[in-house]
Enzyme design. Structure first.
Site, PDB file in Angstrom:
ATOM      1  N   HIS A 110      33.622  75.058  75.188  1.00  0.00           N
ATOM      2  CA  HIS A 110      34.375  76.067  74.440  1.00  0.00           C
ATOM      3  C   HIS A 110      34.969  77.128  75.365  1.00  0.00           C
ATOM      4  O   HIS A 110      34.512  77.334  76.499  1.00  0.00           O
ATOM      5  CB  HIS A 110      33.471  76.730  73.393  1.00  0.00           C
ATOM      6  CG  HIS A 110      32.324  77.487  73.977  1.00  0.00           C
ATOM      7  ND1 HIS A 110      32.467  78.730  74.584  1.00  0.00           N
ATOM      8  CD2 HIS A 110      31.009  77.184  74.071  1.00  0.00           C
ATOM      9  CE1 HIS A 110      31.291  79.146  75.003  1.00  0.00           C
ATOM     10  NE2 HIS A 110      30.386  78.226  74.718  1.00  0.00           N
ATOM     11  N   GLU A 126      24.401  74.465  70.686  1.00  0.00           N
ATOM     12  CA  GLU A 126      23.877  74.862  71.996  1.00  0.00           C
ATOM     13  C   GLU A 126      22.352  74.970  71.978  1.00  0.00           C
ATOM     14  O   GLU A 126      21.721  75.051  70.925  1.00  0.00           O
ATOM     15  CB  GLU A 126      24.518  76.195  72.413  1.00  0.00           C
ATOM     16  CG  GLU A 126      24.072  76.778  73.743  1.00  0.00           C
ATOM     17  CD  GLU A 126      24.299  75.888  74.964  1.00  0.00           C
ATOM     18  OE1 GLU A 126      23.808  74.747  74.981  1.00  0.00           O
ATOM     19  OE2 GLU A 126      24.945  76.346  75.924  1.00  0.00           O
TER      20      GLU A 126
END
Length: 198
Positions: A13, A84
């Site tokens: 990202h 994550e």
């Protein structure tokens, strides 16, 4: 290398306030910064001309927004195992803050109290690898740095600890694949940021 063998592209990202400040960002659902959005748009140019049988994204907005700005939001499947690493008590803390209390702490070896152990994130990474190996064709994944590093280790048949060797920058593009046949997994491209501006 045979071009007919499938390739798995990994897009980290774009920048967030915490990736900029070095704070561990696991389940905290932060948006991209303005620069993060710009660099996510540059991923679109970098990925132009590539075709994908499947696109997967983490459920967190930093990955989903990067996916959208890169031009794949309408076809991406949200995959919960791509979230994550859960940093537990270390969420929002910088490595130097943690090491002030635990001088020998290493994320990939020790995990996080109240969060995930290396074995737990390794098991998630294994589920991701299994799923993408079932796809016939190229795959594109949008997610976060540490889960992608552990996934790369598991792709290569290494322990989750080996993820410590695979540094990833925000908005970077990497690629996993095979050499000669499907039984020989390799890294084809790593941490490419040539498309990213300042």
């Amino acid at each position: 290398m045979s071009e007919s063998l499938p390739v798995v592209y990994l897009a980290r990202h774009g920048e967030t306030a915490w990736s900029l400040s070095g704070q561990h960002t696991g389940v905290t659902d932060l948006p991209l910064t303005d620069r993060g959005e710009r660099n996510a748009r540059r991923l679109r140019e970098r990925l132009q001309g590539l075709t994908f049988a499947k696109v997967f994204t983490s459920p967190l907005q930093r990955a989903r927004r990067t996916c959208e700005l890169a031009g794949f939001g309408d076809r991406a499947e949200v995959f919960g195992d791509l979230v994550e690493w859960n940093y537990g008590e270390y969420e929002g803390k910088r490595t130097e803050e943690i090491r002030a209390k635990r001088p020998d702490w290493q994320l990939f070896r020790d995990g996080c109290p109240g969060g995930e152990s290396p074995d737990q994130i390794g098991a998630r990474a294994d589920r991701v690898v299994k799923r993408i190996r079932e796809v016939q064709g190229n795959v594109l994944i949008f997610s976060s740095g540490h889960i992608l590093r552990v996934m790369t280790a598991r792709w290569l048949g290494l322990e989750p600890l080996a993820g410590k060797y695979f540094l990833l920058s925000t908005a970077s593009l990497s690629a996993l694949g095979y050499e000669h046949e499907l039984s020989q997994p390799v890294i084809r491209l790593w941490n490419d940021t040539s498309h990213v501006g300042s």
